[in-house]
Structure formats: structure tokens, C-alpha cells
Write an enzyme that holds these catalytic residues in place. Structure first.
Site: not given
Ligand code: GCO
Length: 485
Positions: A116, A160, A205, A329, A331, A389
Site C-alpha cells: 500500500r 494520504h 485516516e 490502522n 496502534y 498499518e
Molecule cells: C498515521 C499515518 C502514518 C504514520 C503512522 C505512525 O497513521 O498516522 O497513516 O503516516 O506515520 O501512523 O504515526
């Protein structure tokens, strides 16, 4: 059921291992589904699981003034004094524009099956609308061919974050006209690449673009305020819906059309009732303001009145489009509490005591991924999902051999993949995983001081050096299985 029980045990065990007690040894070998070819006990993935990696244009391409590319809001923002750590910019980034063949080779060597990447709108349409810059679009043409030659599926993302500055000057995402601008641009790009690229991501996002770029001002274009933020969300939703409908009409029957959302469960700090409304409000803003209009054709309750003032009566019908996949995505969770200074009356608080943290101080909460996937399964019709992500910043330590020995990153990826396996086991429609990210790159307002890459990039020579995590990920792909230790 047995597998489910096993996975739960395994997850617990790996968490403990990562905390340093070595309790994994206690796992009985018989319960572990050792994958064929894997040296250590491992958890297998479905045979057709799609392994890949994600990047984004402004973070890696550089060549910001080459071949007719116009400026983007991130060029303007990163060149404004004091916006980015160390005054870094994406002017050169990872020089991927010139080194893409080497980067594709790195993906191929690791056995990756999907990539991607994002298309820089200002490379393709320097003014945002009107004439296509053939030289700019040619870059993505070459990239697409290079990927296909190595058997890697291209997954282009149309946006993006690097909006043409010319469109920002006309209101950018705060203007409803952008739905048409974006649709025209999407049609132009897919007309050129759509004979070979089959998987198309509309946006990356949208809520993050709205919150940081238009609400709090910490990202480009640096606007602030609740109204700007909500307008930016709504107009991204609208642009996405309009583009999806136009591409369905124009497009190849074999196109898979979807979008990518940042979905992070929002929890009340300390589990306290008094923090609960704040967590619900943040969930409505961050997660549901994109999910609910797309999948349910409605606004989240907490923000319904405000969105309804911005929207026109038929907008929700435009936004609610069938998607062939949803990119997630993930985290960490977000832990919320009331904050009268916060844009929406909420603010970030701490994760539960003892939670591990990445270099960026983001809590490491792999089970939050399972939580989000379960929610998509239970409340949003279990759409086909790809994790588009997931990854972590850590201050990389260079080992005696000169290689980055990023054990922390490996543990992060492993624990999240085990959580993903658990979700598949529980019936989630998870079909692939794309790690964030291939290269150490321009991490937005954090500049180059953050390292999310599987591959280290020398900032002076631009030389690429795979880290231990790259080799680890390659072996995961090779075995189609994640080792427990
Ligand atoms: C986001 C973006 C990425 C970032 C990654 C780390 O999720 O913020 O898609 O470009 O670099 O997430 O912060």
C-alpha cells in the site's frame, strides 16, 4: 474452541515473555500448532492471508519540486518555522522517487505480496484540479509495473494527507466542493493505473486529518477549531462516497474499492464512570464519525446535531457506499478523561499502570486490535478487513554487527499478529496485514527522529539497511506463521 483456548493462553504467555519472565517455556508443545517449516512453536495464518507493507507519498518520496509536482499542504506546513521537530521537511525524505526500484526489491526479498503506497495528488494534478501532469502520473505507472514484475499487488491509496496547496487556498477539506475535486482526481488516476492496480484505497485516516490538521493544528494545514474539524470529517466522507460511486460506475469489474480508517478503542481513564462520557465522545469523533456514516448511513449520536448543521439532506445517502474492504490502522487504545480545554471537552490520560510503551510513549495494547476487529464483526456487518498499518517507533539500538537489533519492534509486531490470529479464530473477516512501515521516514510533526521502519535509512547517504525486524517479518511471511518467541 480448542484453538481459541490455545490462542488465549499463547497471548498471555507472550505478553509475559515480553515482560521478561520467560513464562512461554511453560506452554506445552502439544497445544501449539507448529507450522510446517517453522523452527519454533508458531501460530499459522490462513493460506491466502495477504502479507505486505504500507508507506505514504510525502513521508518517503522526496523530489517535491521535480517533474512538475505542485506544492502540498505538508510542504507549506513543514517549511513554516517551528512546526516540525528539528525543522525537518519531506523535501528529500527517503528519496523513494528515485530509489523506488531498490525499495520494491526490498519488499520482494522479504516475500511481501502487497504494497500500500499513496499517490501524491499534487504530483498528478499540481493545481488539484484540471490538467493531469503526465510526468507525475508516470512515476506511479513505473512503480506499479515494478511491483507487478515482482508479484507484489499494488494497493494505491488516493490520499494520504498531502493535499495540493492550491486546493487548500480554495478551502481544502473545509469546502464541500472538494467532493467533486477529489472524484475527478480519483477518476484520472484510476483511468491510468486501473488496468493493472486492482485494489484502490480512497482515503487514509480521515478523522486524523480532521482532528490534527483542522481541529488542534498539530498537522498540516494547521487549522484549528471544532467547526473546521467537523467540516473536514464530513467533506472527506462525502468525497469518499462520491468517488466510490463514480469509480464503481467507471471501473473495471475486478476492482476492489475500499478505504482506510484509524480505529483505536477509546477507554475511560482508570475505568472510572466519571471518565466514561469523555471516552464515548472521543470514540464518536475518532472512530464513529467515519464508520457510522459509511456503514450505517448515520452520524454518531454525540455529534449528530453538529454534523446535521454542516450536511445537506442527501449527503448520508452519498456517503453510505458498499466497500469491498475496510483498511484498519491500529496502534493502541486511547485513554480519555474530561478536559475543559480539549476541543471536544476530552483529553488524553494514562493507560493502565504497567502498560508497556513505545518510543513515542504510545501504550502497547495488542488486545485493542482484537477489540476493534470484534466490533467490526459484531456491529458493522463483519466486512472484509485488512490491517493496513500497525507498527512501532523505538529508539533503535545498533548491535555489534552494525545491524539494528530491534527486539522491541519484533515483540510489538508479534504480539499484534497473535492478536490478529485470535480474531480470525473468532470469526473476524481479517484477510491481510500490512506493517507500518518499510523505511524509517518523515514522521509528520516528529520529523525524522521517530523510527517505524523495518529498514533503516542513512539520512546522509540514503543507504537502506534491513533491521532484525525485516528478517523476522520475512520469516513470518515465508512460514505463513508467527513464532511465539
Ligand atoms: C498515521 C499515518 C502514518 C504514520 C503512522 C505512525 O497513521 O498516522 O497513516 O503516516 O506515520 O501512523 O504515526
Amino acid at each position: 474452541m480448542l484453538r481459541r483456548t490455545f490462542l488465549k493462553t499463547a497471548l498471555k504467555a507472550t505478553a509475559v515473555t515480553a515482560a521478561g519472565t520467560g513464562a512461554l517455556a511453560a506452554l506445552s508443545r502439544e497445544t501449539v500448532l507448529a507450522a510446517p517449516g517453522a523452527a519454533t512453536p508458531s501460530v499459522s495464518f490462513p493460506a491466502d492471508f495477504l502479507w505486505g507493507v504500507s508507506t505514504s507519498s510525502y513521508q518517503i518520496e522526496g523530489a517535491v519540486a521535480e517533474d512538475g509536482r505542485g506544492p502540498s499542504v505538508w510542504d507549506t506546513y513543514s517549511h513554516s518555522f517551528g512546526r516540525i521537530a528539528n525543522g525537518d521537511t519531506g523535501d528529500v525524505a527517503c528519496d523513494h522517487y528515485h530509489r523506488y526500484a531498490e525499495d520494491v526489491e526490498l519488499m520482494a526479498q522479504a516475500g511481501m505480496k502487497a504494497y500500500r503506497f499513496s499517490i501524491a495528488w499534487p504530483r498528478v494534478m499540481p493545481q488539484g484540479t484540471g490538467a493531469v501532469n503526465a510526468k507525475g502520473l508516470d512515476f506511479y505507472d513505473r512503480l506499479t509495473d515494478a511491483l507487478l514484475a515482482k508479484g507484489i499487488q499494488p494497493w494505491p491509496c488516493l490520499f494520504h494527507w498531502d493535499l495540493p496547496q492550491a486546493l487548500q487556498d480554495r478551502g481544502g477539506w473545509t469546502s464541500r466542493d472538494i467532493a467533486g475535486w477529489f472524484t475527478d482526481y480519483a477518476l484520472a488516476v484510476t483511468a491510468k493505473l486501473g488496468d493493472r492496480a486492482k485494489n484502490w484505497v480512497m482515503l487514509n485516516e480521515p478523522s486524523v486529518v480532521a482532528i490534527f490538521g483542522h481541529g488542534t493544528g498539530g498537522h498540516a494545514p494547521g487549522l484549528i477549531g471544532r467547526q473546521n474539524c467537523l467540516k473536514a470529517i464530513h467533506h472527506q466522507n462525502l468525497a469518499q462516497g462520491s468517488a466510490l460511486a463514480a469509480l464503481r460506475k467507471a471501473g473495471g469489474k475486478d476492482w476492489q474499492l475500499g478505504t482506510v480508517l484509524s480505529l483505536q478503542p477509546s477507554w475511560p481513564v482508570g475505568g472510572l464512570d466519571s471518565n466514561y462520557p469523555a471516552s464515548l465522545m472521543w470514540d464518536a469523533l475518532w472512530n464513529r464519525s467515519c464508520l457510522d456514516p459509511l456503514f450505517k448511513g448515520r452520524f454518531p449520536e454525540q455529534l449528530e446535531t453538529e454534523f446535521s448543521r454542516i450536511a445537506k439532506p442527501d449527503d448520508l445517502a452519498v456517503i453510505k457506499q458498499p466497500v469491498d474492504f475496510l483498511g484498519v490502522n491500529y496502534y493502541s487504545r486511547m485513554h480519555q478523561q474530561p478536559d475543559p480545554q480539549g476541543l471536544f471537552g476530552t483529553g488524553y490520560g494514562s493507560a493502565p499502570e504497567g502498560t508497556r510503551k513505545t518510543g513515542m510513549e504510545w501504550p502497547v495494547e495488542p488486545d485493542g486490535l482484537s477489540e476493534i476487529l470484534a466490533e467490526l464483526q459484531e456491529k458493522y456487518g463483519n466486512p472484509p478487513v485488512y490491517v493496513t498499518e500497525n507498527g512501532a517507533d523505538y529508539p533503535d539500538t545498533v548491535g555489534p554487527g552494525g545491524r539494528v537489533e530491534d527486539r522491541d519492534r519484533i515483540a510489538y509486531l508479534r504480539d499484534h499478529l497473535l492478536a490478529a490470529a485470535k480474531s480470525i479464530d473468532e470469526g473476524c473477516n481479517l484477510k491481510g496485514y500490512m506493517a507500518w512501515t518499510l523505511l524509517d521516514n518523515f514522521e509528520w510533526s516528529e520529523g525524522y527522529r521517530r523510527h517505524f521502519g523495518l529498514v533503516q535509512v542513512d539520512r546522509k547517504t540514503m543507504a537502506r539497511k534491513p533491521k532484525a525486524s525485516y528478517d523476522w517479518y520475512a520469516s513470518v511471511i515465508r512460514n505463513n506463521a508467527v513464532p511465539l518467541a
